[in-house]
Write a protein that holds these residues in place. Structure first.
Motif, short mmCIF file in Angstrom:
data_model
loop_
_atom_site.label_atom_id
_atom_site.label_comp_id
_atom_site.label_asym_id
_atom_site.label_seq_id
_atom_site.Cartn_x
_atom_site.Cartn_y
_atom_site.Cartn_z
N TYR A 39 86.26 -1.59 54.55
CA TYR A 39 87.45 -0.80 54.23
C TYR A 39 88.13 -1.32 52.98
CZ TYR A 39 86.80 0.90 58.97
OH TYR A 39 86.26 1.46 60.11
N THR A 40 88.82 -0.45 52.25
CA THR A 40 89.58 -0.87 51.08
C THR A 40 90.58 -1.95 51.51
OG1 THR A 40 89.34 1.23 49.94
CG2 THR A 40 91.25 -0.10 49.34
N GLN A 69 87.15 -2.12 47.26
CA GLN A 69 88.04 -1.05 46.80
C GLN A 69 87.41 0.33 46.93
OE1 GLN A 69 91.41 -1.78 45.40
NE2 GLN A 69 90.74 -3.44 46.73
N GLY A 70 86.40 0.46 47.79
CA GLY A 70 85.76 1.77 47.98
C GLY A 70 84.31 1.72 47.53
N CYS A 71 83.63 2.86 47.66
CA CYS A 71 82.19 2.89 47.37
C CYS A 71 81.75 4.28 46.92
CB CYS A 71 81.40 2.46 48.59
SG CYS A 71 81.63 3.52 50.04
N GLN A 72 80.53 4.33 46.40
CA GLN A 72 79.88 5.59 46.08
C GLN A 72 78.43 5.50 46.51
OE1 GLN A 72 80.32 5.55 41.71
NE2 GLN A 72 78.09 5.50 41.61
N TRP A 82 81.94 9.74 47.34
CA TRP A 82 82.84 8.66 46.97
C TRP A 82 83.77 8.49 48.15
CZ3 TRP A 82 80.72 12.01 43.64
CH2 TRP A 82 80.16 11.50 42.47
N SER A 83 83.97 7.25 48.57
CA SER A 83 84.75 7.01 49.79
C SER A 83 85.60 5.75 49.65
CB SER A 83 83.80 6.88 50.99
OG SER A 83 84.51 6.60 52.17
N ALA A 84 86.75 5.74 50.32
CA ALA A 84 87.61 4.55 50.36
C ALA A 84 87.05 3.50 51.31
CB ALA A 84 89.02 4.94 50.78
N TYR A 85 86.05 3.87 52.11
CA TYR A 85 85.42 2.89 52.99
C TYR A 85 83.94 3.20 53.13
CZ TYR A 85 84.92 6.00 57.05
OH TYR A 85 84.52 6.99 57.90
N GLY A 140 90.81 4.99 55.11
CA GLY A 140 89.87 4.07 54.49
C GLY A 140 90.46 2.70 54.24
N GLN A 141 91.70 2.46 54.68
CA GLN A 141 92.42 1.21 54.40
C GLN A 141 92.17 0.17 55.50
OE1 GLN A 141 94.25 0.96 51.49
NE2 GLN A 141 94.41 -1.21 51.95
#
Length: 194
Positions: A39-40, A69-72, A82-85, A140-141
């Protein structure tokens, strides 16, 4: 705010010294099907060339590369994502590579909430472990925090508070203070392993 426990992991704050802080990130590989959600705001390390989260209890001697800080990635059905987690056990399109964004500046500082009282005497004096926690699949935090009960002079802990975050109601008397911290065991500050 700081009398209510509402941890949200480590949030990039600034860079030590007088240089400006871009809170920039670098990309690192995530193994296809990596089975743990990231998670971010989560502390991460590189293991066998891929990002992994630090496990609770693995604080002593751990060498994080930074804060996720997120992923792709390209989903198995071909959808660019693209995602925050990072959702646990996600399969990516054959021949593609999932990438995680990491705030990896070894001189970056972060804002994190403590899970208990951190006194004024602890600032720039004691070190603390991190509660890695999990996170929210909606935002996503991360819900990670600083473990106030882990106060130690031992340099193998991960977090050193350098100040209270300057927000209304946040101080040494807060039940769950919001702190600016540095990562004292950063992978990019270490020598090569032989």
């Amino acid at each position: 705010m700081s009398d209510t426990a509402s941890p949200n992991g480590l949030v990039p704050s600034r860079r030590w010294g007088s240089a400006s802080n871009s809170t920039g990130t670098n990309m690192y590989n995530i193994a296809d099907g990596y089975a743990t959600s990231m998670y971010t705001g989560t502390l991460v390390e590189v293991s066998a060339g891929n990002l992994t989260i630090l496990a609770n209890g693995a604080n002593s001697g751990a060498k994080p590369i930074g804060v996720f800080q997120g992923c792709q990635y390209t989903a198995a059905n071909g959808t660019p994502t693209w995602s925050a987690y990072w959702p646990a056990s996600t399969a990516v399109l054959s021949g593609s590579q999932a990438k995680g964004y990491v705030c990896d500046d070894p001189y970056a500082t972060f804002i994190v909430q403590a899970d208990g009282i951190v006194t004024a005497g602890d600032i720039m004096t004691y070190n603390f472990a991190a509660n890695i926690g999990t996170g929210s699949t909606i935002t996503g935090q991360s819900n990670g925090s600083l473990s106030a009960s882990s106060r130690t002079a031992d340099a193998t802990s991960l977090l050193r508070p350098i100040a209270y975050e300057e927000i209304p109601g946040n101080s040494a008397s807060s039940a769950y203070p919001s702190l600016e911290v540095e990562l004292i065991q950063h992978a990019l500050r270490q020598g090569a392993v032989s």
